[in-house]
Design an enzyme around this catalytic site. Structure first.
Site, PDB file in Angstrom:
ATOM      1  N   GLY A  89       2.689  38.776 -63.207  1.00 45.13           N
ATOM      2  CA  GLY A  89       3.765  37.784 -63.263  1.00 45.13           C
ATOM      3  C   GLY A  89       5.026  38.256 -62.581  1.00 45.13           C
ATOM      4  N   ARG A  92      10.351  40.704 -61.644  1.00 45.59           N
ATOM      5  CA  ARG A  92      11.743  40.868 -61.189  1.00 45.59           C
ATOM      6  C   ARG A  92      12.106  39.747 -60.229  1.00 45.59           C
ATOM      7  NH1 ARG A  92      11.907  45.468 -56.583  1.00 45.59           N
ATOM      8  NH2 ARG A  92       9.775  45.325 -55.858  1.00 45.59           N
ATOM      9  N   GLY A 125      13.396  45.206 -63.431  1.00 43.56           N
ATOM     10  CA  GLY A 125      13.678  43.852 -62.939  1.00 43.56           C
ATOM     11  C   GLY A 125      14.586  43.803 -61.720  1.00 43.56           C
ATOM     12  N   ASP A 251      -2.811  39.498 -56.275  1.00 42.23           N
ATOM     13  CA  ASP A 251      -1.546  38.823 -56.627  1.00 42.23           C
ATOM     14  C   ASP A 251      -0.627  38.725 -55.415  1.00 42.23           C
ATOM     15  OD1 ASP A 251      -1.629  41.733 -57.236  1.00 42.23           O
ATOM     16  OD2 ASP A 251       0.531  41.492 -57.485  1.00 42.23           O
ATOM     17  N   ASN A 252      -0.985  39.391 -54.329  1.00 39.73           N
ATOM     18  CA  ASN A 252      -0.176  39.310 -53.117  1.00 39.73           C
ATOM     19  C   ASN A 252      -0.884  38.496 -52.037  1.00 39.73           C
ATOM     20  OD1 ASN A 252       1.851  40.837 -54.267  1.00 39.73           O
ATOM     21  ND2 ASN A 252       1.063  42.778 -53.477  1.00 39.73           N
TER      22      ASN A 252
HETATM   23  P1  AMP Z   1       4.674  44.038 -56.055  1.00 45.13           P
HETATM   24  O1  AMP Z   1       4.167  45.409 -55.782  1.00 45.13           O
HETATM   25  O2  AMP Z   1       6.096  43.808 -55.620  1.00 45.13           O
HETATM   26  O3  AMP Z   1       3.762  42.974 -55.548  1.00 45.13           O
HETATM   27  O4  AMP Z   1       4.737  43.905 -57.643  1.00 45.13           O
HETATM   28  C1  AMP Z   1       3.625  44.026 -58.490  1.00 45.13           C
HETATM   29  C2  AMP Z   1       4.027  43.645 -59.909  1.00 45.13           C
HETATM   30  O5  AMP Z   1       5.010  44.556 -60.422  1.00 45.13           O
HETATM   31  C3  AMP Z   1       4.644  42.263 -60.032  1.00 45.13           C
HETATM   32  O6  AMP Z   1       4.256  41.725 -61.261  1.00 45.13           O
HETATM   33  C4  AMP Z   1       6.129  42.572 -60.011  1.00 45.13           C
HETATM   34  O7  AMP Z   1       6.892  41.550 -60.616  1.00 45.13           O
HETATM   35  C5  AMP Z   1       6.192  43.861 -60.799  1.00 45.13           C
HETATM   36  N1  AMP Z   1       7.370  44.691 -60.458  1.00 45.13           N
HETATM   37  C6  AMP Z   1       7.579  45.396 -59.320  1.00 45.13           C
HETATM   38  N2  AMP Z   1       8.766  46.043 -59.373  1.00 45.13           N
HETATM   39  C7  AMP Z   1       9.342  45.722 -60.553  1.00 45.13           C
HETATM   40  C8  AMP Z   1      10.573  46.066 -61.213  1.00 45.13           C
HETATM   41  N3  AMP Z   1      11.475  46.876 -60.646  1.00 45.13           N
HETATM   42  N4  AMP Z   1      10.801  45.540 -62.432  1.00 45.13           N
HETATM   43  C9  AMP Z   1       9.900  44.730 -63.029  1.00 45.13           C
HETATM   44  N5  AMP Z   1       8.732  44.384 -62.477  1.00 45.13           N
HETATM   45  C10 AMP Z   1       8.440  44.861 -61.255  1.00 45.13           C
HETATM   46 MG    MG Z   2       3.570  41.069 -55.543  1.00 45.83          MG
END
Ligand code: AMP
Ligand code: MG
Length: 492
Positions: A89, A92, A125, A251-252
Site C-alpha cells: 500500500g 508514503r 512516510g 506492485d510496481n
Molecule cells: P517502493 O520501493 O517505493 O516501490 O516501495 C515499496 C513499499 O514500501 C511501498 O508500499 C511503499 O509505500 C513503502 N515505502 C517505501 N519507502 C517508505 C517510507 N519511507 N515510509 C513508508 N513506507 C515506505
Molecule cells: Mg512502489
C-alpha cells in the site's frame, strides 16, 4: 493571481470504497516549490502561476487539501523479489485526486513523501530531495524519449530534516499517472479471496484504460491480453534505450502500461545484458536482460489474481485460457522489440535474417563494452555505398566489428531507404541524451548544495533527447574513466 484550483473528479474514491484509506498528508514546516513542471500543469488545466506559490507548495506537499480533493492512501499487495507481501500500500504516498487533461484523459495527481499512512509499516512516510529530483529527472527523460511513464508535476521541499544515512532535506514529489492501478492492487484482494472486489476493480480498470472491452462477456481474459500487450510494448521500449527499472516487483507494474516508481533505476552506458545497479538486487533478478522474463512472470501473477473472473464455473478452463495468454508474451514482446531494433538500425521493412543481424551486433557490443546510446546514435554515419573500414567514432568499435559492418551494409543495400532519409529516421529513434548515471549524480549533488543549474540544464537536454544541440556535447558521452561502478538504492 488566484488560489490554486483543481477541477477534481475522483472516480477511485467514489467507485472503490474499501480499496483505500482516506488520509491526509503531514503538516510540514516550510513547504516551498523547488521545481514546477509548468507545461504539464497547463496540460492538466491547472494555473501554473497560482500553483507556483506558498499555497501551491502547501497543497503539493500534501499539507493542505484543496477544494474537491479526496486524498487517500491506496491498498495494494505485491511480490517483492519473488516473495509475496499481502499488504504493502501507499506507505508514503497519497492520491490527492483525479483531473482531466487537455485531451480529456483522466490523470491521477499523486504525492510521494507526504507522511506516514496506515500502510507505512516501519517507514517514516517521507522522501528526501535527492531521490525526489532523481524521479523527476528520469520520469521526464522517459517521457522525452516517448516511453509511457508517470510524469513529474513538482518537487517541493518541506523544510524538514529527514534522517537517512545522516540528516537530509525533506521533499515531496507530485507526480501524475493515467492511474496507479497495479498488478499488486489486484493481488491485495486475491490474497483475501474477495472475488467481488476483484471484479469491481477489473471493471474499473477496464472502464479507465480499456473502455472498448466494457460490457463484453469475455472482457477479463481480454483485459489480461491487453495488459500483456501494453507491458510487452513498454519493456521493449525500455530495452531499446538501455533502461534498467531495478525493482520490477508486481506492485510496481501498472495495468495502464506506464512505467512507475523510479527508485533504483538507471540507464546503462556500456551494453551489458547483466547490468544491475540496485544495491539490493544481489542475484540480478531485475538485471537488464531479465526484464522481459520478469514482466511475463508478473503478468502470470496478474492472471492468477483474476482467474476467478475468467471462468468462475470451470477453474481448469480459466487456467487454460490464462496460460495461453501468458505463453503468448514472448512472441508479442519479440515482435515489439525487433520492430524497434529494426528502426534503430534503419533497416526499413522486415527481412529474413534481421534477428541474427541484431543479435550478433549486441553480442559484439557486449564483448567489447561498447556504449549503447553512443553506438546507435553514431550508426547513421554508415553509408550503403562506402567500402572503407568502418570508423563511426565510437570507442571500442574496432576491427572485430568489420565483418558485421559488411553484413550491415549488404542489408542496407537490400533495403528500401536511401542514406539521407535513413539517417534522419534513425536519428529520430536513437537518442543523443539519456540520463547517464554520472550526469544524474552530478546534478543531484549540485542540487543538494543549492545549485540547480546542472539539474535544469540536464532536464532541458532530456526533454528533447533526439535533437543534437550545440553546447551540450558534454552530456552525450559515457561516464569519464574513474566514475566507477554505479550503485543505486531503493526506498530512500
Ligand atoms: P517502493 O520501493 O517505493 O516501490 O516501495 C515499496 C513499499 O514500501 C511501498 O508500499 C511503499 O509505500 C513503502 N515505502 C517505501 N519507502 C517508505 C517510507 N519511507 N515510509 C513508508 N513506507 C515506505
Ligand atoms: Mg512502489
Amino acid at each position: 493571481m488566484g488560489e490554486p484550483t483543481f477541477r477534481f473528479d475522483n472516480s477511485y474514491a467514489r467507485s472503490l470504497e474499501g480499496f483505500f484509506v482516506p488520509w491526509k498528508g503531514d503538516e510540514v514546516p516550510a513547504p516551498k516549490i523547488l521545481r514546477l513542471n509548468r507545461d504539464l500543469a497547463g496540460e492538466l488545466g491547472l494555473d501554473a502561476d497560482a500553483l507556483d506559490s506558498a499555497a501551491g507548495a502547501a497543497i503539493l506537499a500534501g499539507a493542505v487539501q484543496p477544494d474537491g480533493a479526496a486524498p487517500l492512501a491506496m491498498a495494494y499487495a505485491g511480490h517483492q523479489f519473488g516473495g509475496f507481501s499481502p499488504q504493502l500500500g501507499d506507505g508514503r504516498a497519497l492520491l490527492i485526486g483525479e483531473v482531466f487533461d487537455a485531451e480529456g484523459q483522466r490523470r491521477d495527481i499523486h504525492l510521494k513523501g507526504s507522511g506516514r499512512t496506515p500502510f507505512s509499516r516501519g517507514g517514516d512516510g517521507k522522501a528526501v530531495l535527492g531521490p525526489v529530483l532523481r524521479e523527476y529527472l528520469i520520469g521526464e527523460a522517459m517521457h522525452g524519449l516517448g516511453i509511457p511513464t508517470t510524469r513529474a508535476l513538482a518537487a517541493v521541499t518541506t523544510g524538514e530534516d529527514i534522517m537517512r544515512e545522516g540528516p537530509k532535506p525533506g521533499a515531496v514529489l507530485a507526480r501524475v499517472a493515467s492511474s496507479h492501478l497495479r498488478v499488486g492492487t489486484f493481488q491485495f484482494f486475491a490474497a483475501r479471496r474477495e472475488t467481488d472486489k476483484i471484479r469491481q476493480l477489473a471493471d474499473y480498470a477496464i472502464e479507465r484504460h480499456y473502455p472498448e472491452l466494457a460490457g463484453q462477456s469475455d472482457r477479463y481474459i481480454l483485459l489480461l491480453r491487453q495488459v500483456r500487450d501494453r507491458q510487452a510494448a513498454l519493456i521493449a521500449k525500455w530495452m531499446q534505450v538501455g533502461f534498467v527499472h531495478g525493482v520490477m516487483n508486481t506492485d510496481n507494474m501498472t495495468i495502464s502500461g506506464e512505467t512507475i516508481d523510479y527508485g533504483p533505476c538507471a540507464f546503462m552506458d556500456a551494453f551489458d545484458p547483466k547490468a544491475v545497479f540496485s544495491s539490493i538486487d544481489q542475484f540480478g533478478r531485475y538485471a537488464y536482460g531479465n526484464q522481459p522474463t520478469i514482466a511475463q512472470w508478473n503478468l502470470a501473477r496478474f492472471a492468477e489474481a483474476i482467474l476467478d473472473l475468467i471462468d468462475a464455473d470451470d477453474p481448469d478452463d480459466a487456467v487454460r485460457q490464462a496460460t495461453e495468454e501468458i505463453n503468448g508474451f514472448p512472441a508479442v514482446y519479440q515482435e515489439e522489440w525487433l520492430g524497434g531494433m529494426r528502426a534503430k538500425l534503419g533497416l526499413g521493412a522486415a527481412r529474413d535474417g534481421d534477428l541474427e543481424l541484431v543479435n550478433d551486433l549486441l553480442a559484439l557490443m557486449a564483448d567489447n563494452d561498447v556504449d549503447f546510446t553512443l553506438f546507435f546514435r553514431s550508426l547513421s554515419r554508415v553509408s550503403q555505398t562506402g567500402t572503407e573500414a568502418v570508423d563511426i567514432g565510437v570507442p571500442n568499435v574496432g576491427a572485430e566489428f568489420a565483418p558485421w559492418f559488411e553484413r550491415y551494409r549488404d542489408r542496407l543495400r537490400a533495403g528500401d531507404m536511401d542514406d539521407g532519409s535513413r539517417a534522419a529516421a534513425m536519428n529520430a529513434v536513437n537518442p543523443v541524451y539519456i540520463p547517464r548515471n554520472h550526469l544524474v549524480e552530478g546534478a543531484l549533488q549540485a542540487a543538494e548544495n543549492g545549485d540547480m543549474a546542472p539539474f535544469d540544464r540536464l532536464l532541458d537536454a532530456l526533454s528533447d533527447p533526439y535533437r543534437e544541440r550545440e553546447g551540450f556535447s558534454d552530456l552525450a558521452g559515457p561516464a569519464p574513466d574513474g566514475f566507477g561502478p554505479y550503485v543505486t538504492f531503493c526506498g530512500t
